[in-house]
Design an enzyme around this catalytic site. Sequence first.
Site, PDB file in Angstrom:
ATOM      1  CB  SER A   6      -0.908   0.012   1.224  1.00  0.00           C
ATOM      2  OG  SER A   6      -1.597   1.247   1.309  1.00  0.00           O
TER       3      SER A   6
ATOM      4  CG  HIS B  32      -3.733  -1.757  -2.216  1.00  0.00           C
ATOM      5  ND1 HIS B  32      -4.643  -2.560  -2.866  1.00  0.00           N
ATOM      6  CD2 HIS B  32      -4.406  -1.151  -1.203  1.00  0.00           C
ATOM      7  CE1 HIS B  32      -5.819  -2.452  -2.262  1.00  0.00           C
ATOM      8  NE2 HIS B  32      -5.702  -1.596  -1.255  1.00  0.00           N
TER       9      HIS B  32
ATOM     10  CG  ASP C   9      -5.644   1.695   0.634  1.00  0.00           C
ATOM     11  OD1 ASP C   9      -6.525   0.868   0.332  1.00  0.00           O
ATOM     12  OD2 ASP C   9      -4.582   1.379   1.198  1.00  0.00           O
TER      13      ASP C   9
ATOM     14  CG  MET D  44      -9.648   5.906   2.257  1.00  0.00           C
ATOM     15  SD  MET D  44      -9.066   5.817   3.971  1.00  0.00           S
ATOM     16  CE  MET D  44      -7.897   4.439   3.838  1.00  0.00           C
TER      17      MET D  44
ATOM     18  CG  HIS E 268      -9.554  -0.698  -1.778  1.00  0.00           C
ATOM     19  ND1 HIS E 268      -9.188  -0.962  -0.475  1.00  0.00           N
ATOM     20  CD2 HIS E 268     -10.902  -0.835  -1.826  1.00  0.00           C
ATOM     21  CE1 HIS E 268     -10.273  -1.236   0.227  1.00  0.00           C
ATOM     22  NE2 HIS E 268     -11.325  -1.161  -0.568  1.00  0.00           N
TER      23      HIS E 268
ATOM     24  CG  MET F 249     -12.241   1.952   0.923  1.00  0.00           C
ATOM     25  SD  MET F 249     -10.966   1.853   2.189  1.00  0.00           S
ATOM     26  CE  MET F 249      -9.511   2.229   1.180  1.00  0.00           C
TER      27      MET F 249
ATOM     28  CG  MET G  43     -12.465  -4.593   2.936  1.00  0.00           C
ATOM     29  SD  MET G  43     -10.843  -3.893   2.516  1.00  0.00           S
ATOM     30  CE  MET G  43     -10.396  -3.049   4.044  1.00  0.00           C
TER      31      MET G  43
ATOM     32  CG  ASP H  98      -6.628  -3.774   2.155  1.00  0.00           C
ATOM     33  OD1 ASP H  98      -5.754  -3.604   3.014  1.00  0.00           O
ATOM     34  OD2 ASP H  98      -7.111  -2.839   1.478  1.00  0.00           O
TER      35      ASP H  98
ATOM     36  N   GLY I 181      -4.324  -5.704   8.087  1.00  0.00           N
ATOM     37  CA  GLY I 181      -3.629  -6.472   9.111  1.00  0.00           C
ATOM     38  C   GLY I 181      -2.824  -7.640   8.574  1.00  0.00           C
TER      39      GLY I 181
END
Length: 209
Positions: A10, A35, A37, A39, A68, A70, A154, A188, A190
């Site tokens: 990420s 990756h 992210d 948002m 990705h 969100m 997720m 995705d 943890g």
Amino acid sequence: DRPATVISPSILSADFAKLADESKRMVDLGAEWLHVDVMDGHFVPNLTIGAPVVASLRKHTQAFLDVHLMVSNPRQWIDDYAKAGADMYTFHLEAAVPDPGCRSPSAPNAIALEVCNAVRAAGMHCGLAISPQTPVEQVFPYVDAGVVDMVLVMTVQPGFGGQKFMGDMAGKVRALRQRYPALSIQVDGGIAPATVAVVAEAGANALVA
């Protein structure tokens, strides 16, 4: 038939003042995907980056850009990310179809189906993400219809870093792998040396780190 394993670091973990250099370092270390992210501060509370950053990064890397989203309106941003050079456009089923009562395990929702088709028409791979509270069966109609290239499970709640890995999400991965041996399945949240074996053994092949 299981797809090859890929690690998708990420870029949120990068120093954004050195994003091109840090992305190159990840690729040099063996990463094939990066990756991204996205948002919007609405679908999830946090706000990150948009298509201009992807367009800038595209100029500096040939890596597969795994975006990705969100965001509350995934249909709105398809053309922007296609023009920016994204390779994978993954959106949340919960965003396209906010009402759980309209998400059937037996038939695709028309709105989500239209988003999937539009992503493909724009020249990107289509990914469909589900949050922890969403039953895995709700993605089956889209895989069965052949409109998604990847399902993202997720393993934390979307929108926040540093959460504890939710090991029970491995059951969703296992159900997908048993039903769809050739499907690309991403996890995705943890994912670390202490947790990667759980999801890999369940059937995940695309690992966000």
